[in-house]
Write a protein that holds these residues in place. Structure first.
Motif, PDB file in Angstrom:
ATOM      1  N   PRO A  69      -3.788   8.373  13.933  1.00 13.99           N
ATOM      2  CA  PRO A  69      -3.016   7.323  13.256  1.00 13.99           C
ATOM      3  C   PRO A  69      -3.227   7.304  11.743  1.00 13.99           C
ATOM      4  CG  PRO A  69      -4.029   6.453  15.244  1.00 13.99           C
ATOM      5  CD  PRO A  69      -4.637   7.799  15.015  1.00 13.99           C
ATOM      6  N   SER A  70      -4.439   7.620  11.294  1.00  7.79           N
ATOM      7  CA  SER A  70      -4.699   7.672   9.852  1.00  7.79           C
ATOM      8  C   SER A  70      -3.971   8.849   9.217  1.00  7.79           C
ATOM      9  CB  SER A  70      -6.205   7.790   9.590  1.00  7.79           C
ATOM     10  OG  SER A  70      -6.891   6.653  10.073  1.00  7.79           O
ATOM     11  N   THR A  85      -0.306   8.098   9.182  1.00  4.67           N
ATOM     12  CA  THR A  85      -0.014   7.142   8.116  1.00  4.67           C
ATOM     13  C   THR A  85       0.172   7.862   6.784  1.00  4.67           C
ATOM     14  OG1 THR A  85      -1.204   5.319   9.182  1.00  4.67           O
ATOM     15  CG2 THR A  85      -0.936   5.196   6.787  1.00  4.67           C
ATOM     16  N   LYS A 133       3.430  10.031   6.786  1.00  4.26           N
ATOM     17  CA  LYS A 133       4.660   9.233   6.718  1.00  4.26           C
ATOM     18  C   LYS A 133       4.836   8.604   5.343  1.00  4.26           C
ATOM     19  CE  LYS A 133       8.351   7.325   8.543  1.00  4.26           C
ATOM     20  NZ  LYS A 133       9.481   8.093   9.107  1.00  4.26           N
ATOM     21  N   ARG A 134       3.757   8.175   4.729  1.00  2.00           N
ATOM     22  CA  ARG A 134       3.879   7.573   3.397  1.00  2.00           C
ATOM     23  C   ARG A 134       4.267   8.610   2.349  1.00  2.00           C
ATOM     24  NH1 ARG A 134      -0.536   2.731   2.484  1.00  2.00           N
ATOM     25  NH2 ARG A 134      -0.094   1.582   4.399  1.00  2.00           N
ATOM     26  N   GLU A 169      -8.494   3.054  14.220  1.00  2.00           N
ATOM     27  CA  GLU A 169      -7.330   3.600  13.540  1.00  2.00           C
ATOM     28  C   GLU A 169      -6.037   3.119  14.191  1.00  2.00           C
ATOM     29  OE1 GLU A 169     -10.054   5.202  14.116  1.00  2.00           O
ATOM     30  OE2 GLU A 169     -10.645   6.149  12.233  1.00  2.00           O
ATOM     31  N   ALA A 184      -3.408   0.696  12.141  1.00  2.00           N
ATOM     32  CA  ALA A 184      -2.071   1.238  11.883  1.00  2.00           C
ATOM     33  C   ALA A 184      -1.007   0.310  12.456  1.00  2.00           C
ATOM     34  CB  ALA A 184      -1.934   2.633  12.484  1.00  2.00           C
ATOM     35  N   ARG A 190      -0.784  -2.871  10.331  1.00  2.00           N
ATOM     36  CA  ARG A 190      -0.067  -2.630   9.073  1.00  2.00           C
ATOM     37  C   ARG A 190       1.407  -2.355   9.302  1.00  2.00           C
ATOM     38  NH1 ARG A 190      -4.490   0.916   8.266  1.00  2.00           N
ATOM     39  NH2 ARG A 190      -3.060   2.679   8.555  1.00  2.00           N
ATOM     40  N   GLU A 228       2.762   0.430  10.343  1.00  2.00           N
ATOM     41  CA  GLU A 228       3.127   1.732   9.794  1.00  2.00           C
ATOM     42  C   GLU A 228       4.338   2.287  10.560  1.00  2.00           C
ATOM     43  OE1 GLU A 228       1.844   3.016   7.172  1.00  2.00           O
ATOM     44  OE2 GLU A 228      -0.013   1.851   6.923  1.00  2.00           O
ATOM     45  N   GLN A 280      11.851   3.902  14.585  1.00  2.00           N
ATOM     46  CA  GLN A 280      11.300   4.556  13.395  1.00  2.00           C
ATOM     47  C   GLN A 280      12.424   4.990  12.452  1.00  2.00           C
ATOM     48  OE1 GLN A 280       8.678   8.462  12.006  1.00  2.00           O
ATOM     49  NE2 GLN A 280       8.613   7.837  14.148  1.00  2.00           N
ATOM     50  N   PHE A 315       5.973   0.231  13.344  1.00  7.27           N
ATOM     51  CA  PHE A 315       5.117   0.834  14.356  1.00  7.27           C
ATOM     52  C   PHE A 315       5.699   0.693  15.762  1.00  7.27           C
ATOM     53  CE2 PHE A 315       1.601   0.855  17.372  1.00  7.27           C
ATOM     54  CZ  PHE A 315       0.793   1.892  16.919  1.00  7.27           C
TER      55      PHE A 315
END
Length: 248
Positions: free
Chosen positions: A76-77, A80, A83-84, A107, A111, A114, A116, A201, A207
């Motif tokens: 997930p990190s 993240t 994707k950013r 994580e 995620a 947030r 994400e 998405q 998310f």
């Protein structure tokens, strides 16, 4: 007479044999991911997958899109960050229960909190598959494993973690559903859920996670037919199917 193609390999899947144990339903989920993205008009150049440690790690051998390998639990990190940096790409993590619900739980939670904008495909076979069949955070009460040889005892091992129910309590997540792969009808439902998660998405909603109940005949010490029956008779009782959150 012209032949009509009614079934073919999706462009997002490599034309290679799968290595998974007989009766394992990882391969079914691979195909569902590839089919749904193709139906949504997403080409392999616009997809990035993340696979961490465990049976899930071999996903990079089967998808034709770019794949990143993450450290155990850190998908997930990594997703993240990807994707950013590439907000125009479709990003997904493909994680087993030992990975997502154990070393990667923090994580996963953060995620989701947030919100994400990537998709998690969470493979729940209630055991550590690759490393020899140890008890996982999702192992059922009474279920045998190499580290719970008399069955999971809540007094000794605690209770299993219901990830979909837990994450649904967070404000951030947009869509969470639990599905199964034990028969054709449920495979079709799983496809609908995976497609919806990717659609969210694409719409920039945030998310999404689909938890998929899959069979692990090798570590469950069962034949493939008995393993899928076990999902129906036992696993689904403990992990009920359904939509746990939909902010659509």
């Amino acid at each position: 007479m012209e032949e009509k193609v009614v079934f073919k390999r999706p462009a997002l899947l490599e034309n290679v044999p799968l290595h998974y144990c007989p009766g394992c339903t990882h391969g079914i989920v691979h195909r569902l991911i590839a089919e749904t993205l193709e139906e949504l008009g997403v080409t392999q150049e616009n997809v990035i997958g993340v696979a961490p440690v465990g049976c899930a790690v071999f996903a990079y051998d089967y998808f034709t899109c770019d794949m990143a390998e993450a450290a155990h639990g850190r998908a997930p990190s990594v997703a993240t960050g990807i994707k950013r940096v590439h907000p125009d790409k479709v990003v997904f993590s493909y994680q087993g229960d030992g990975d997502l619900a154990s070393i990667g739980m923090a994580e996963t939670v953060h995620a989701a909190a947030r919100n994400e904008n990537f998709t998690v495909i969470f493979i729940n076979n209630s055991i550590y598959g690759m490393t020899g069949g140890q008890m996982a955070p999702t192992t059922l009460l009474g279920q045998y494993s190499t580290t719970s040889q008399h069955g999971r005892d809540p007094k000794l091992n605690g209770y299993p973690i219901h990830v979909s129910e837990m994450l649904s309590q967070l404000v951030g997540p947009q869509y969470i559903e639990r599905v199964s792969t034990h028969d054709a009808a449920h495979v079709l439902q799983a496809k609908k859920a995976i497609k919806k998660a990717f659609q969210y998405q694409l719409e920039g909603k945030g998310f999404s996670m689909v938890e998929v109940l899959v069979a692990c005949p090798t570590n469950w010490k069962m034949t493939p037919d008995k393993a899928v029956q076990y999902i129906k008779d036992e696993v689904m009782k403990f992990y009920p199917l359904g939509v746990y959150k939909d902010r659509g």
